[in-house]
Design a protein around this motif. Structure first.
Motif, mmCIF file in Angstrom:
data_model
loop_
_atom_site.group_PDB
_atom_site.id
_atom_site.type_symbol
_atom_site.label_atom_id
_atom_site.label_comp_id
_atom_site.label_asym_id
_atom_site.label_seq_id
_atom_site.Cartn_x
_atom_site.Cartn_y
_atom_site.Cartn_z
ATOM 1 N N ILE A 178 0.825 -1.239 0.148
ATOM 2 C CA ILE A 178 -0.258 -0.144 -0.074
ATOM 3 C C ILE A 178 0.832 1.311 -0.013
ATOM 4 O O ILE A 178 1.822 1.195 0.716
ATOM 5 C CB ILE A 178 -0.906 0.074 1.264
ATOM 6 N N GLY A 179 0.722 2.020 -0.862
ATOM 7 C CA GLY A 179 1.258 3.506 -0.719
ATOM 8 C C GLY A 179 0.188 4.759 -0.205
ATOM 9 O O GLY A 179 -1.030 4.573 -0.479
ATOM 10 N N CYS A 180 0.911 5.461 0.602
ATOM 11 C CA CYS A 180 0.054 6.449 1.419
ATOM 12 C C CYS A 180 0.222 7.865 1.128
ATOM 13 O O CYS A 180 1.661 8.283 1.133
ATOM 14 C CB CYS A 180 0.193 6.093 2.742
ATOM 15 N N PHE A 181 -0.373 8.798 0.763
ATOM 16 C CA PHE A 181 -0.090 9.907 -0.012
ATOM 17 C C PHE A 181 -0.744 10.981 1.035
ATOM 18 O O PHE A 181 -2.214 10.902 1.201
ATOM 19 C CB PHE A 181 -0.403 9.908 -1.422
ATOM 20 N N SER A 182 -0.264 12.204 1.018
ATOM 21 C CA SER A 182 -0.798 13.422 1.650
ATOM 22 C C SER A 182 -0.971 14.405 0.590
ATOM 23 O O SER A 182 -0.312 14.732 -0.320
ATOM 24 C CB SER A 182 0.095 13.973 2.966
ATOM 25 N N PHE A 183 -2.305 15.110 0.627
ATOM 26 C CA PHE A 183 -2.615 16.397 -0.433
ATOM 27 C C PHE A 183 -2.455 17.620 0.325
ATOM 28 O O PHE A 183 -3.211 18.591 0.061
ATOM 29 C CB PHE A 183 -3.618 15.929 -1.240
ATOM 30 N N TYR A 184 -1.970 17.554 1.605
ATOM 31 C CA TYR A 184 -1.800 18.886 2.243
ATOM 32 C C TYR A 184 -1.359 19.867 1.389
ATOM 33 O O TYR A 184 -0.421 19.651 0.514
ATOM 34 C CB TYR A 184 -0.811 18.661 3.506
ATOM 35 N N PRO A 185 -1.720 21.166 1.371
ATOM 36 C CA PRO A 185 -1.345 22.190 0.483
ATOM 37 C C PRO A 185 0.118 22.323 0.290
ATOM 38 O O PRO A 185 0.378 22.887 -0.771
ATOM 39 C CB PRO A 185 -1.945 23.462 1.301
ATOM 40 N N THR A 186 1.068 22.053 1.186
ATOM 41 C CA THR A 186 2.329 22.288 0.985
ATOM 42 C C THR A 186 3.084 21.119 0.198
ATOM 43 O O THR A 186 4.302 21.161 -0.481
ATOM 44 C CB THR A 186 3.240 22.562 2.283
ATOM 45 N N LYS A 187 2.394 20.092 -0.198
ATOM 46 C CA LYS A 187 2.969 19.046 -0.919
ATOM 47 C C LYS A 187 3.101 19.324 -2.246
ATOM 48 O O LYS A 187 2.170 20.161 -2.873
ATOM 49 C CB LYS A 187 1.924 17.738 -0.709
ATOM 50 N N ASN A 188 3.684 18.579 -3.004
ATOM 51 C CA ASN A 188 3.900 18.698 -4.429
ATOM 52 C C ASN A 188 2.657 18.715 -5.266
ATOM 53 O O ASN A 188 2.456 19.353 -6.253
ATOM 54 C CB ASN A 188 4.905 17.690 -5.053
ATOM 55 N N LEU A 189 1.785 17.860 -4.908
ATOM 56 C CA LEU A 189 0.380 17.863 -5.273
ATOM 57 C C LEU A 189 -0.601 18.181 -4.154
ATOM 58 O O LEU A 189 -0.912 17.411 -3.463
ATOM 59 C CB LEU A 189 -0.183 16.493 -5.823
ATOM 60 N N GLY A 190 -0.991 19.299 -4.086
ATOM 61 C CA GLY A 190 -1.584 19.869 -2.701
ATOM 62 C C GLY A 190 -2.860 20.572 -3.178
ATOM 63 O O GLY A 190 -3.262 21.059 -4.185
ATOM 64 N N ALA A 191 -3.880 20.039 -2.171
ATOM 65 C CA ALA A 191 -5.378 20.352 -2.179
ATOM 66 C C ALA A 191 -5.258 21.928 -1.762
ATOM 67 O O ALA A 191 -4.305 22.341 -1.150
ATOM 68 C CB ALA A 191 -6.041 19.130 -1.356
ATOM 69 N N CYS A 192 -6.578 22.249 -1.608
ATOM 70 C CA CYS A 192 -6.698 23.726 -0.818
ATOM 71 C C CYS A 192 -7.425 23.471 0.507
ATOM 72 O O CYS A 192 -8.559 23.814 0.873
ATOM 73 C CB CYS A 192 -7.706 24.353 -1.681
ATOM 74 N N GLY A 193 -6.702 22.522 1.205
ATOM 75 C CA GLY A 193 -7.266 21.893 2.543
ATOM 76 C C GLY A 193 -6.638 20.476 2.626
ATOM 77 O O GLY A 193 -5.724 20.203 1.983
ATOM 78 N N ASP A 194 -7.063 19.885 3.573
ATOM 79 C CA ASP A 194 -6.768 18.368 3.951
ATOM 80 C C ASP A 194 -7.089 17.510 2.790
ATOM 81 O O ASP A 194 -8.193 17.451 2.207
ATOM 82 C CB ASP A 194 -6.903 18.065 5.155
ATOM 83 N N GLY A 195 -6.288 16.399 2.717
ATOM 84 C CA GLY A 195 -6.721 15.438 1.538
ATOM 85 C C GLY A 195 -5.735 14.085 1.446
ATOM 86 O O GLY A 195 -4.417 14.721 2.002
ATOM 87 N N GLY A 196 -6.076 13.061 1.244
ATOM 88 C CA GLY A 196 -5.161 11.937 1.383
ATOM 89 C C GLY A 196 -5.524 10.851 0.561
ATOM 90 O O GLY A 196 -6.797 10.808 -0.065
ATOM 91 N N ALA A 197 -4.675 9.990 0.132
ATOM 92 C CA ALA A 197 -5.212 8.714 -0.672
ATOM 93 C C ALA A 197 -4.250 7.736 -0.309
ATOM 94 O O ALA A 197 -3.047 7.814 0.193
ATOM 95 C CB ALA A 197 -4.803 9.017 -2.046
#
Length: 385
Positions: A178-197
């Motif tokens: 399993i791979g776990c990703f964060s989409f916190y705004p400062t990440k290379n692929l960042g949301a406009c809020g929290d997110g993950g996959a």
């Protein structure tokens, strides 16, 4: 003279703001805010990008790690090996499911877990290894997976800072179970809020994680396990779908900035530039150097790194420290019995690291200001040749 920030998200938004605004307005008009086609589309797009069969969108990278651990049936009495040099969530999630984190020292050049020390940490209680591709630089997944396979251990890749990074031309998040990703705004692929996959090639693990993130329900109002509420909302999903189209270009720009930093700073006395393994293609979420001054030695009487950082700040050059105290010495883990000096590379690095300005839109002028500002702090009057 304008300051040089460590990160500037406003410049990214200026580039794609009209696309995002139109997509957000469409979602708001649709009334489909939780789940729906926007989330499904992003999950399919992201799975295809990573090179896996399944992507499970969730509320955060932290939740992705918890869902992964729970899907693999890891809990009380189990041990999970990870690194002491990472954001707290990597260890916190192991503790949150009732398991015990076991820390392995790092390679000071790459900042990643030292694979040479990995096998010695495996016990009969070990159930999984959680490598962290720190700062966007992949760990040696060939050797790590060989060790995991030999000991029948699961591999959970913490890819929070490494979306798009590759090991032997294979994207991280597609190599372990399993791979776990964060989409916190400062990440290379960042949301406009929290997110993950969470990503996986195992449909059964994907189904379990989907059930757990929806309160453990197998069908509406029928519950198989105690789950949680961890959903990626439609607004974030549609924003991420737009940004995903630009990700490879942004990562290429980050690699260009990293190459410039490496070329110049490798010639500055007192600076150790980060090492990238030959089979790795990093994405440089951070460009982190080590300041190897006299006070970075064990038990320093002062704080050389922090004094340099303060001087940079006076010159209008921003920087960050990730991370000032390794996880094995955090107060919350006193009960695990680790002592100072036990994981020396991680402890040394925590005294030395400094992350310089890094984002795709960083101009050459801004980057040169950061480079020469650092050089002047360390070796005033010397020229970089």
């Amino acid at each position: 003279m304008n300051n040089v920030p460590p990160l500037d998200l406003s410049r990214q938004y200026a580039q794609i703001g009209e696309e995002i605004a139109a997509a957000v307005q469409k979602i708001l008009a649709s009334g489909a805010y939780i789940g729906g086609p926007a989330v499904k589309t992003f999950e399919q797009e992201f799975a295809s990008y990573i090179g896996v069969s399944d992507c499970v969108g969730c509320n955060s990278g932290t939740d992705a790690l918890i869902l992964a651990l729970r899907a693999l049936k890891i809990g009380p009495g189990d041990e999970v090996i990870t690194t002491p040099f990472t954001f707290f969530a990597s260890a916190e999630t192991i503790s949150a499911v009732g398991a015990t984190p076991v820390f392995v020292d790092i390679d000071a050049g790459t900042f990643n877990m030292d694979v040479d020390r990995l096998e010695a940490a495996i016990t009969e209680k070990t159930k999984a290894i959680m490598p962290v591709h720190i700062f966007g630089q992949p760990i040696d997944m060939t050797r790590l997976t060989e060790i995991a396979t030999r000991h029948n251990l699961a591999v959970i890749e913490d890819c929070a800072q490494s979306v798009g990074a590759q090991w032997q031309s294979q994207k991280v998040g597609s190599i372990g179970h399993i791979g776990c990703f964060s989409f916190y705004p400062t990440k290379n692929l960042g949301a406009c809020g929290d997110g993950g996959a969470a990503t996986t090639n195992d449909p059964a693990l994907a189904a379990t994680m989907r059930m757990l993130k929806e309160h453990g329900q197998s069908s509406r109002y029928f519950y198989e396990e105690i789950g949680c509420n961890s959903r990626l909302d439609a607004l974030q999903a549609v924003i991420l779908s737009i940004k995903l189209r630009y990700l490879d270009s942004w990562n290429a720009q980050r690699r260009e900035k990293a190459a410039v930093y490496g070329e110049f700073l490798s010639r500055v006395p007192g600076v150790a530039v980060p090492k990238e393994l030959p089979l790795a293609k990093g994405v440089w979420n951070q460009y982190t150097i080590r300041l190897t001054g006299p006070e970075s030695a064990p038990n320093p009487s002062g704080n050389f790194r922090d004094s340099v950082r303060a001087k940079l700040q006076e010159c209008g050059i921003g920087s960050m420290v990730y991370y000032p105290l390794p996880l094995h010495l955090q107060p919350v883990y006193n009960s695990l019995g680790y002592v100072a000096g036990q994981l020396p590379a991680a402890e040394q690095v925590c005294r030395e690291v400094l992350s310089l300005p890094m984002f795709p839109e960083l101009s050459r002028d801004q980057q040169e200001r950061a480079i020469y500002g650092l050089k002047d702090c360390l070796a005033p009057g010397d020229r970089i040749r």
